[in-house]
Design a protein around this motif. Structure first.
Motif, PDB file in Angstrom:
ATOM      1  N   GLU A 335       0.000  35.308 -39.505  1.00  0.00           N
ATOM      2  CA  GLU A 335      -0.058  34.512 -40.741  1.00  0.00           C
ATOM      3  C   GLU A 335      -0.986  35.176 -41.741  1.00  0.00           C
ATOM      4  O   GLU A 335      -2.108  35.562 -41.393  1.00  0.00           O
ATOM      5  N   CYS A 336      -0.527  35.299 -42.987  1.00  0.00           N
ATOM      6  CA  CYS A 336      -1.371  35.746 -44.102  1.00  0.00           C
ATOM      7  C   CYS A 336      -1.584  34.560 -45.033  1.00  0.00           C
ATOM      8  O   CYS A 336      -0.612  33.925 -45.456  1.00  0.00           O
ATOM      9  N   ARG A 337      -2.848  34.277 -45.326  1.00  0.00           N
ATOM     10  CA  ARG A 337      -3.130  33.176 -46.258  1.00  0.00           C
ATOM     11  C   ARG A 337      -3.065  33.704 -47.686  1.00  0.00           C
ATOM     12  O   ARG A 337      -3.865  34.574 -48.058  1.00  0.00           O
ATOM     13  N   ILE A 338      -2.110  33.193 -48.462  1.00  0.00           N
ATOM     14  CA  ILE A 338      -1.963  33.605 -49.852  1.00  0.00           C
ATOM     15  C   ILE A 338      -2.833  32.672 -50.706  1.00  0.00           C
ATOM     16  O   ILE A 338      -2.521  31.493 -50.855  1.00  0.00           O
ATOM     17  N   ASN A 339      -3.929  33.215 -51.198  1.00  0.00           N
ATOM     18  CA  ASN A 339      -4.827  32.426 -52.036  1.00  0.00           C
ATOM     19  C   ASN A 339      -4.698  32.844 -53.497  1.00  0.00           C
ATOM     20  O   ASN A 339      -4.456  34.022 -53.775  1.00  0.00           O
ATOM     21  N   ALA A 340      -4.912  31.885 -54.385  1.00  0.00           N
ATOM     22  CA  ALA A 340      -4.971  32.189 -55.822  1.00  0.00           C
ATOM     23  C   ALA A 340      -6.384  32.686 -56.106  1.00  0.00           C
ATOM     24  O   ALA A 340      -7.241  31.962 -56.617  1.00  0.00           O
ATOM     25  N   GLU A 341      -6.615  33.935 -55.717  1.00  0.00           N
ATOM     26  CA  GLU A 341      -7.946  34.549 -55.821  1.00  0.00           C
ATOM     27  C   GLU A 341      -7.792  36.035 -56.096  1.00  0.00           C
ATOM     28  O   GLU A 341      -6.782  36.639 -55.723  1.00  0.00           O
ATOM     29  N   ASP A 342      -8.850  36.627 -56.656  1.00  0.00           N
ATOM     30  CA  ASP A 342      -8.890  38.078 -56.770  1.00  0.00           C
ATOM     31  C   ASP A 342      -8.871  38.666 -55.348  1.00  0.00           C
ATOM     32  O   ASP A 342      -9.629  38.222 -54.485  1.00  0.00           O
ATOM     33  N   PRO A 343      -8.017  39.678 -55.083  1.00  0.00           N
ATOM     34  CA  PRO A 343      -7.875  40.184 -53.720  1.00  0.00           C
ATOM     35  C   PRO A 343      -9.085  40.956 -53.181  1.00  0.00           C
ATOM     36  O   PRO A 343      -9.115  41.267 -51.990  1.00  0.00           O
ATOM     37  N   ARG A 344     -10.068  41.273 -54.000  1.00  0.00           N
ATOM     38  CA  ARG A 344     -11.281  41.964 -53.522  1.00  0.00           C
ATOM     39  C   ARG A 344     -12.518  41.083 -53.601  1.00  0.00           C
ATOM     40  O   ARG A 344     -13.346  41.084 -52.697  1.00  0.00           O
ATOM     41  N   THR A 345     -12.649  40.330 -54.723  1.00  0.00           N
ATOM     42  CA  THR A 345     -13.864  39.512 -54.894  1.00  0.00           C
ATOM     43  C   THR A 345     -13.656  38.082 -54.395  1.00  0.00           C
ATOM     44  O   THR A 345     -14.621  37.353 -54.207  1.00  0.00           O
ATOM     45  N   PHE A 346     -12.400  37.677 -54.235  1.00  0.00           N
ATOM     46  CA  PHE A 346     -12.057  36.316 -53.811  1.00  0.00           C
ATOM     47  C   PHE A 346     -12.500  35.261 -54.817  1.00  0.00           C
ATOM     48  O   PHE A 346     -12.637  34.087 -54.484  1.00  0.00           O
ATOM     49  N   VAL A 347     -12.717  35.674 -56.061  1.00  0.00           N
ATOM     50  CA  VAL A 347     -13.008  34.700 -57.127  1.00  0.00           C
ATOM     51  C   VAL A 347     -11.714  33.930 -57.423  1.00  0.00           C
ATOM     52  O   VAL A 347     -10.665  34.542 -57.597  1.00  0.00           O
ATOM     53  N   PRO A 348     -11.778  32.585 -57.435  1.00  0.00           N
ATOM     54  CA  PRO A 348     -10.564  31.780 -57.670  1.00  0.00           C
ATOM     55  C   PRO A 348      -9.874  32.129 -58.992  1.00  0.00           C
ATOM     56  O   PRO A 348     -10.525  32.479 -59.965  1.00  0.00           O
ATOM     57  N   SER A 349      -8.549  32.037 -58.982  1.00  0.00           N
ATOM     58  CA  SER A 349      -7.745  32.382 -60.151  1.00  0.00           C
ATOM     59  C   SER A 349      -6.696  31.287 -60.392  1.00  0.00           C
ATOM     60  O   SER A 349      -5.495  31.507 -60.223  1.00  0.00           O
ATOM     61  N   PRO A 350      -7.143  30.080 -60.782  1.00  0.00           N
ATOM     62  CA  PRO A 350      -6.169  29.022 -61.039  1.00  0.00           C
ATOM     63  C   PRO A 350      -5.370  29.347 -62.306  1.00  0.00           C
ATOM     64  O   PRO A 350      -5.731  30.254 -63.045  1.00  0.00           O
ATOM     65  N   GLY A 351      -4.289  28.615 -62.539  1.00  0.00           N
ATOM     66  CA  GLY A 351      -3.457  28.863 -63.721  1.00  0.00           C
ATOM     67  C   GLY A 351      -1.982  28.678 -63.394  1.00  0.00           C
ATOM     68  O   GLY A 351      -1.644  28.179 -62.319  1.00  0.00           O
ATOM     69  N   THR A 352      -1.128  29.096 -64.320  1.00  0.00           N
ATOM     70  CA  THR A 352       0.310  28.869 -64.177  1.00  0.00           C
ATOM     71  C   THR A 352       0.995  30.059 -63.514  1.00  0.00           C
ATOM     72  O   THR A 352       0.778  31.202 -63.901  1.00  0.00           O
ATOM     73  N   ILE A 353       1.816  29.775 -62.520  1.00  0.00           N
ATOM     74  CA  ILE A 353       2.632  30.814 -61.883  1.00  0.00           C
ATOM     75  C   ILE A 353       3.841  31.047 -62.788  1.00  0.00           C
ATOM     76  O   ILE A 353       4.673  30.161 -62.968  1.00  0.00           O
TER      77      ILE A 353
END
Ligand code: MV4
Length: 448
Positions: A335-353
């Motif tokens: 399983e890979c958890r797909i997060n709405a985050e920067d892939p290196r810093t993990f800073v959240p990235s909310p917004g519209t897909i």
């Protein structure tokens, strides 16, 4: 018998539970905050009730609103998902008092496992191997020095009300131990309103391996093998696999049977996860989670058992659908958890897909409520979906994962997908050669 289920959660897990209810023909109600009115599970549910404004404490953690929603809609059972109220003993008690079925263990079992000292004492009594450490609470500075000398340095001081990595302090030498003990107590009192701490031998390079268990509450229990959750960053799991690349079938069956026997003695009800650190071929209990976990689909992939169906069966008094002898482990799942985050810093990235295309094909499962045009609210965790891949062997699983990642498109926000592109091609990952520190070390040495 459960006749109508209220789902007290959001996001992909609310959708996951909804799917199980639909398959079983059980009507269901979802509750949601104003921020989640456009969520996929709200659209798909038979009924929905808005229970409050975006902050969790005013909506998904608001017990009175959730009980009121049950009474208004006639729901006679609640599925809590994970997080939020899923391990809240008071919530389980309140539902009981209203004759509403909590789809989970008893409030007493939640309480026992929620207090980490009681959990560890209970595990030891039930025959589960634990990390060498203090006999319960370390109450005085003298006790701290004496216990650490007995265990041997380095030691780890943990809060009984902590868990999941919160409230831990390492002491490398006798010179550090009093300060570590005292700081741990002060921080625990401030964070949890409970200053009790305990001490353990510090394991330096363990894997995190957890055993999935299931009980019927009447003394029958089974195990469904393990998951290796070592790939994590700041106590957030990133990639999980079943089976663990570190175990063989004899080791799996031995630790699994120890856990199932323990759950039989405890008369545990529902889904549970017994967490271990694994180092030098030994298992050491650390905690037990009394809920369904985010990573449960990899266990479903290799066993073919729908864990949410089982939860609902057990809550309805119908027992488990399988015996231990009927449980088989087929192939490998990641399983890979797909997060709405920067892939290196993990800073959240909310917004519209703005664009969303999920992969498919044999052995590929997506658990996600995301869709093109969906606006990820900033108020909750950043998990937007999970990619679960199954193959007959670990090699086949990795090939399929690489292919599925290539198909996956999520535009408009940052996601952790690029990190998985890197991991799936990494030699250590290909070899299954990693521990709980591997990912943080990798990220430090592979900047964007
Ligand atoms: C430990 C440990 C080393 N030795 N206990 C962190 C979360 C909590 N569940 C227990 N944790 C740890 N307990 C002893 N005696 C290292 C960790 C730990 C860890 C455990 C599992 C997964 C990731 C982790 C990351 C850092 C530390």
């Amino acid at each position: 018998m459960v006749s109508k289920i209220l789902i007290a959660n959001r996001g992909e897990i609310a959708l996951r539970v909804l799917r199980a209810c639909k398959e079983l023909g059980i009507p269901c109600v979802v509750v949601h905050s104003t921020a989640d009115a456009d969520a996929m599970h709200v659209r798909l549910a038979d009924e929905s009730v808005c229970i409050g404004p975006p902050p969790s404490r005013d909506s998904y953690l608001n017990i009175h609103q959730i009980v009121a929603a049950c009474e208004i809609t006639g729901a006679d059972a609640v599925h809590p998902g994970y997080g939020f109220l899923s391990e809240n003993a008071k919530f389980a008690d309140i539902l009981d008092a209203h004759d509403i079925t909590f789809i989970g263990p008893t409030a007493d079992h939640i309480r026992i496992m929620g207090d980490k000292i009681t959990a560890k004492t209970t595990a030891l009594e039930l025959g589960i191997p634990v990390v060498p450490g203090s006999d319960g609470e370390v109450k005085t500075a003298e006790d701290a020095i004496k216990t650490a000398a007995l265990i041997g340095y380095p030691v780890l001081i943990k809060a009984t009300a902590g868990g999941g990595g919160r409230g831990m302090k390492v002491a490398k030498t006798e010179a550090d131990v009093i300060e570590a003990w005292s700081t741990a107590r002060t921080e625990a009192a401030a964070a949890f309103g409970n200053d009790a701490v305990y001490m353990e031998k510090f394991l330096s390079k363990p894997r995190h391996i957890e055993i999935q268990v299931f009980g019927d509450g009447e003394g029958n229990a089974i195990h469904l093998g393990e998951r290796d959750c070592s790939l994590q960053r700041r106590h957030q799991k990133v990639w999980e696999e079943a089976n663990s690349p570190a175990l063989n079938v004899e080791q799996r069956m031995k630790i699994g049977q120890i856990c199932a026997d323990a759950m039989r003695k405890l008369k545990y009800r529902g889904a549970g996860t017994i967490e271990f650190l694994y180092e030098n071929s030994e298992f050491y209990f650390i905690e037990m989670n009394t809920r369904l976990q985010v990573e449960h689909p990899i266990t479903e992939a290799i066993t073919g058992i729908d864990l949410v169906h089982e939860q609902i069966r057990v809550a309805s008094g119908r027992g488990l659908s399988v015996t231990q002898e009927e449980v088989t482990f087929e192939g490998h799942a990641i399983e890979c958890r797909i997060n709405a985050e920067d892939p290196r810093t993990f800073v959240p990235s909310p917004g519209t897909i703005t664009h969303f295309h999920a992969p498919g094909g044999l052995g590929v499962r997506i658990d996600s409520g995301a869709y093109q045009g969906y606006k990820i609210p900033p108020y909750y965790d950043s998990l937007i979906g999970k990619l679960i891949v199954h193959g007959r062997t670990r090699v086949e699983c990795m090939m399929r994962l690489r292919r599925a990642l290539d198909e996956f498109v999520v535009d408009g926000i940052k996601t952790t997908l690029p990190l998985f592109q890197d991991l799936v091609s990494n030699q250590d990952i290909a070899n299954g050669d990693y521990d709980i520190h591997w990912l943080e070390h990798y990220l430090a040495h592979h900047p964007a």
